[in-house]
Design a protein around this motif. Structure first.
Motif, PDB file in Angstrom:
ATOM      1  N   HIS A 151       0.848  -1.197   0.000  1.00 28.05           N
ATOM      2  CA  HIS A 151       0.000   0.000   0.000  1.00 28.05           C
ATOM      3  C   HIS A 151       0.879   1.241   0.000  1.00 28.05           C
ATOM      4  N   ILE A 152       0.598   2.161  -0.917  1.00 23.61           N
ATOM      5  CA  ILE A 152       1.308   3.441  -0.974  1.00 23.61           C
ATOM      6  C   ILE A 152       0.282   4.566  -0.881  1.00 23.61           C
ATOM      7  N   ASP A 153       0.369   5.349   0.185  1.00 20.73           N
ATOM      8  CA  ASP A 153      -0.539   6.484   0.391  1.00 20.73           C
ATOM      9  C   ASP A 153       0.103   7.750  -0.177  1.00 20.73           C
ATOM     10  N   GLU A 154      -0.718   8.762  -0.437  1.00 16.94           N
ATOM     11  CA  GLU A 154      -0.272  10.036  -1.013  1.00 16.94           C
ATOM     12  C   GLU A 154       0.428   9.811  -2.353  1.00 16.94           C
ATOM     13  N   MET A 155      -0.079   8.883  -3.121  1.00 14.18           N
ATOM     14  CA  MET A 155       0.552   8.506  -4.388  1.00 14.18           C
ATOM     15  C   MET A 155       0.487   9.632  -5.421  1.00 14.18           C
ATOM     16  N   GLN A 156      -0.346  10.643  -5.183  1.00  9.98           N
ATOM     17  CA  GLN A 156      -0.424  11.757  -6.141  1.00  9.98           C
ATOM     18  C   GLN A 156       0.883  12.529  -6.224  1.00  9.98           C
ATOM     19  N   ASP A 157       1.766  12.345  -5.232  1.00 12.51           N
ATOM     20  CA  ASP A 157       3.043  13.053  -5.272  1.00 12.51           C
ATOM     21  C   ASP A 157       3.919  12.607  -6.435  1.00 12.51           C
ATOM     22  N   THR A 158       3.556  11.499  -7.076  1.00 14.34           N
ATOM     23  CA  THR A 158       4.305  11.071  -8.255  1.00 14.34           C
ATOM     24  C   THR A 158       4.046  11.989  -9.449  1.00 14.34           C
ATOM     25  N   VAL A 159       2.936  12.714  -9.425  1.00 14.22           N
ATOM     26  CA  VAL A 159       2.609  13.588 -10.558  1.00 14.22           C
ATOM     27  C   VAL A 159       2.638  15.070 -10.205  1.00 14.22           C
ATOM     28  N   LEU A 160       2.654  15.414  -8.929  1.00 12.07           N
ATOM     29  CA  LEU A 160       2.562  16.823  -8.539  1.00 12.07           C
ATOM     30  C   LEU A 160       3.851  17.598  -8.766  1.00 12.07           C
ATOM     31  N   HIS A 161       4.991  16.956  -8.605  1.00 13.62           N
ATOM     32  CA  HIS A 161       6.261  17.692  -8.644  1.00 13.62           C
ATOM     33  C   HIS A 161       7.214  17.181  -9.730  1.00 13.62           C
ATOM     34  N   ASN A 162       6.784  16.242 -10.522  1.00 13.81           N
ATOM     35  CA  ASN A 162       7.674  15.615 -11.484  1.00 13.81           C
ATOM     36  C   ASN A 162       7.467  16.099 -12.916  1.00 13.81           C
ATOM     37  N   THR A 163       8.500  15.919 -13.729  1.00 11.88           N
ATOM     38  CA  THR A 163       8.389  16.181 -15.162  1.00 11.88           C
ATOM     39  C   THR A 163       7.638  15.016 -15.805  1.00 11.88           C
ATOM     40  N   GLU A 164       7.211  15.214 -17.044  1.00 13.59           N
ATOM     41  CA  GLU A 164       6.494  14.140 -17.741  1.00 13.59           C
ATOM     42  C   GLU A 164       7.371  12.902 -17.870  1.00 13.59           C
ATOM     43  N   PHE A 165       8.655  13.095 -18.103  1.00 17.17           N
ATOM     44  CA  PHE A 165       9.571  11.966 -18.214  1.00 17.17           C
ATOM     45  C   PHE A 165       9.661  11.220 -16.888  1.00 17.17           C
ATOM     46  N   ALA A 166       9.752  11.959 -15.779  1.00 22.04           N
ATOM     47  CA  ALA A 166       9.864  11.337 -14.461  1.00 22.04           C
ATOM     48  C   ALA A 166       8.590  10.578 -14.105  1.00 22.04           C
ATOM     49  N   ILE A 167       7.443  11.143 -14.480  1.00 23.76           N
ATOM     50  CA  ILE A 167       6.168  10.471 -14.213  1.00 23.76           C
ATOM     51  C   ILE A 167       6.098   9.143 -14.965  1.00 23.76           C
ATOM     52  N   LYS A 168       6.517   9.167 -16.228  1.00 27.59           N
ATOM     53  CA  LYS A 168       6.508   7.937 -17.022  1.00 27.59           C
ATOM     54  C   LYS A 168       7.458   6.905 -16.442  1.00 27.59           C
ATOM     55  N   SER A 169       8.562   7.375 -15.860  1.00 25.98           N
ATOM     56  CA  SER A 169       9.517   6.459 -15.232  1.00 25.98           C
ATOM     57  C   SER A 169       8.880   5.758 -14.039  1.00 25.98           C
ATOM     58  N   VAL A 170       8.152   6.526 -13.207  1.00 30.82           N
ATOM     59  CA  VAL A 170       7.474   5.923 -12.058  1.00 30.82           C
ATOM     60  C   VAL A 170       6.414   4.944 -12.537  1.00 30.82           C
ATOM     61  N   GLN A 171       5.647   5.346 -13.552  1.00 33.05           N
ATOM     62  CA  GLN A 171       4.610   4.459 -14.086  1.00 33.05           C
ATOM     63  C   GLN A 171       5.204   3.136 -14.562  1.00 33.05           C
ATOM     64  N   SER A 172       6.305   3.219 -15.279  1.00 31.64           N
ATOM     65  CA  SER A 172       6.950   2.018 -15.805  1.00 31.64           C
ATOM     66  C   SER A 172       7.460   1.123 -14.688  1.00 31.64           C
ATOM     67  N   ASP A 173       8.078   1.725 -13.677  1.00 32.56           N
ATOM     68  CA  ASP A 173       8.635   0.927 -12.588  1.00 32.56           C
ATOM     69  C   ASP A 173       7.546   0.339 -11.699  1.00 32.56           C
ATOM     70  N   VAL A 174       6.466   1.093 -11.471  1.00 34.13           N
ATOM     71  CA  VAL A 174       5.344   0.564 -10.693  1.00 34.13           C
ATOM     72  C   VAL A 174       4.707  -0.606 -11.439  1.00 34.13           C
ATOM     73  N   LYS A 175       4.558  -0.455 -12.741  1.00 30.03           N
ATOM     74  CA  LYS A 175       4.011  -1.551 -13.551  1.00 30.03           C
ATOM     75  C   LYS A 175       4.869  -2.801 -13.413  1.00 30.03           C
ATOM     76  N   SER A 176       6.190  -2.615 -13.389  1.00 30.73           N
ATOM     77  CA  SER A 176       7.091  -3.764 -13.284  1.00 30.73           C
ATOM     78  C   SER A 176       6.926  -4.498 -11.951  1.00 30.73           C
ATOM     79  N   LEU A 177       6.557  -3.748 -10.894  1.00 32.86           N
ATOM     80  CA  LEU A 177       6.330  -4.393  -9.599  1.00 32.86           C
ATOM     81  C   LEU A 177       5.113  -5.320  -9.641  1.00 32.86           C
ATOM     82  N   LEU A 178       4.182  -5.002 -10.528  1.00 32.98           N
ATOM     83  CA  LEU A 178       2.980  -5.829 -10.659  1.00 32.98           C
ATOM     84  C   LEU A 178       3.203  -7.006 -11.605  1.00 32.98           C
ATOM     85  N   GLN A 179       4.441  -7.166 -12.052  1.00 31.10           N
ATOM     86  CA  GLN A 179       4.775  -8.253 -12.982  1.00 31.10           C
ATOM     87  C   GLN A 179       6.000  -9.029 -12.514  1.00 31.10           C
TER      88      GLN A 179
END
Length: 333
Positions: A151-179
């Motif tokens: 469980h990760i709370d306050e997950m919106q912080d991945t998009v509030l302060h990051n660049t589009e590239f950084a957001i995509k990086s988090v998305q990719s790595d989070v997806k990998s955790l689910l695989q």
């Protein structure tokens, strides 16, 4: 002590005990049961994955405005589910099948991985480790420590302060955790409405692997019955007090306005009004108690308090301190 006995025993409970009971009190509402069903489905899917089946949806997003009750609801549900509780395996080793963290702020992909590893008690000795290597290490730790739910709370912080590239990086790595190979990690992400950008952004792979529950704000008149139940449960059933207001006072609607529809804020306002009555050794909670609670919380002018007067429907709580704004002086030419 059972709920049914609270009102009967309230007069003989100490003031501190009555207030502590209210502090600990959690009211379930419709979304509680909806999220509970999603978590049960997640537990079933994790079991199916371990047995070679299962669906690809391994994530649940719980989204709502601040103080709508997300974090407290999830805390209660996590305590309720037996599959989330620590246990001893056959060799006597303790296993934590679930871990819960608050996302770091700002939340880069790297900082997120390090925060999870810290919760796991895993030390990253190579300070120059690459991001792919870091996430491989994290996956190994999650699998080796048999963590099935994250469980990760306050997950919106991945998009509030990051660049589009950084957001995509988090998305990719989070997806990998689910695989993770040979390990069915499932994840619960909670946060405010900005989290929607994380779900829908990128290549859509996160959205395709998740379910989402939205916690909506209470609205007048649609949710008047819910506000009435909050009042009845807290004031009468749990505080052992009597309503000191009349139907014509329209207290449920005033509560919704004063709390801006936020379930958590509304519950807290009712509890604080009860505290005022308990501290004054009164048997009734009055409209004046709610007025005082709001005044402390908002520091508004008397005429801007939703629990006063007949024109309260015109009040905008977001403008409580508007009278303090100083006019901007014009520049001299």
């Amino acid at each position: 002590m059972t709920d049914a006995s609270i009102a009967m025993s309230a007069p003989i409970m100490s003031t501190s005990d009555r207030k502590l009971h209210l502090h600990k009190l959690y009211l379930r509402y419709a979304k509680y049961h909806e999220v509970s069903e999603h978590l049960d489905g997640m537990i079933r899917n994790a079991k199916a994955c371990r047995e070679g089946g299962g669906f690809k949806e391994r994530a649940l997003f719980v989204i709502g405005e601040s103080n709508t009750g997300k974090s407290r609801m999830l805390e209660e549900l996590f305590r309720e589910k037996a599959n989330f509780q620590p246990y001893q395996d056959e060799e006597g080793e303790w296993v934590r099948p679930m871990i819960s963290i608050e996302a770091p702020s700002p939340c880069s992909s790297r900082e997120l991985a390090l925060k999870i590893l810290k919760e796991l008690g895993a030390v990253v000795r190579n300070k120059r480790i690459s991001n792919p290597e870091l996430y491989d290490f994290l996956k190994d730790q999650l699998r080796d420590q048999r963590v099935e739910y994250l469980h990760i709370d306050e997950m919106q912080d991945t998009v509030l302060h990051n660049t589009e590239f950084a957001i995509k990086s988090v998305q990719s790595d989070v997806k990998s955790l689910l695989q993770i190979k040979n390990w069915p990690l499932h994840a619960i992400f909670s946060g405010v409405t900005d989290l929607e950008k994380f779900i829908q952004g990128g290549d859509g792979q996160i959205g395709n692997r998740s379910n989402t529950v939205r916690l909506e704000l209470l609205k007048d008149p649609r949710d008047l019955r819910a506000a009435e139940q909050i009042l009845s449960n807290i004031v009468v059933k749990h505080a052992g007090l009597e309503p000191g207001w009349a139907e014509k006072d329209e207290l449920p609607a005033r509560l919704i306005l004063a709390g801006q529809g936020r379930f958590g804020t509304i519950c807290d306002d009712v509890k604080k009004a009860c505290f005022a009555a308990i501290d004054a050794d009164r048997s009734k909670v009055t409209l004046s108690d709610f007025e005082a609670v709001y005044q402390v919380r908002k520091a508004c002018l008397r005429e801007d308090n939703p629990f006063r007067g007949n024109k309260w429907r015109d009040i905008v709580p977001q403008n409580a301190l508007a009278d303090l704004r100083k006019p901007v002086a014009k520049r001299k030419k």
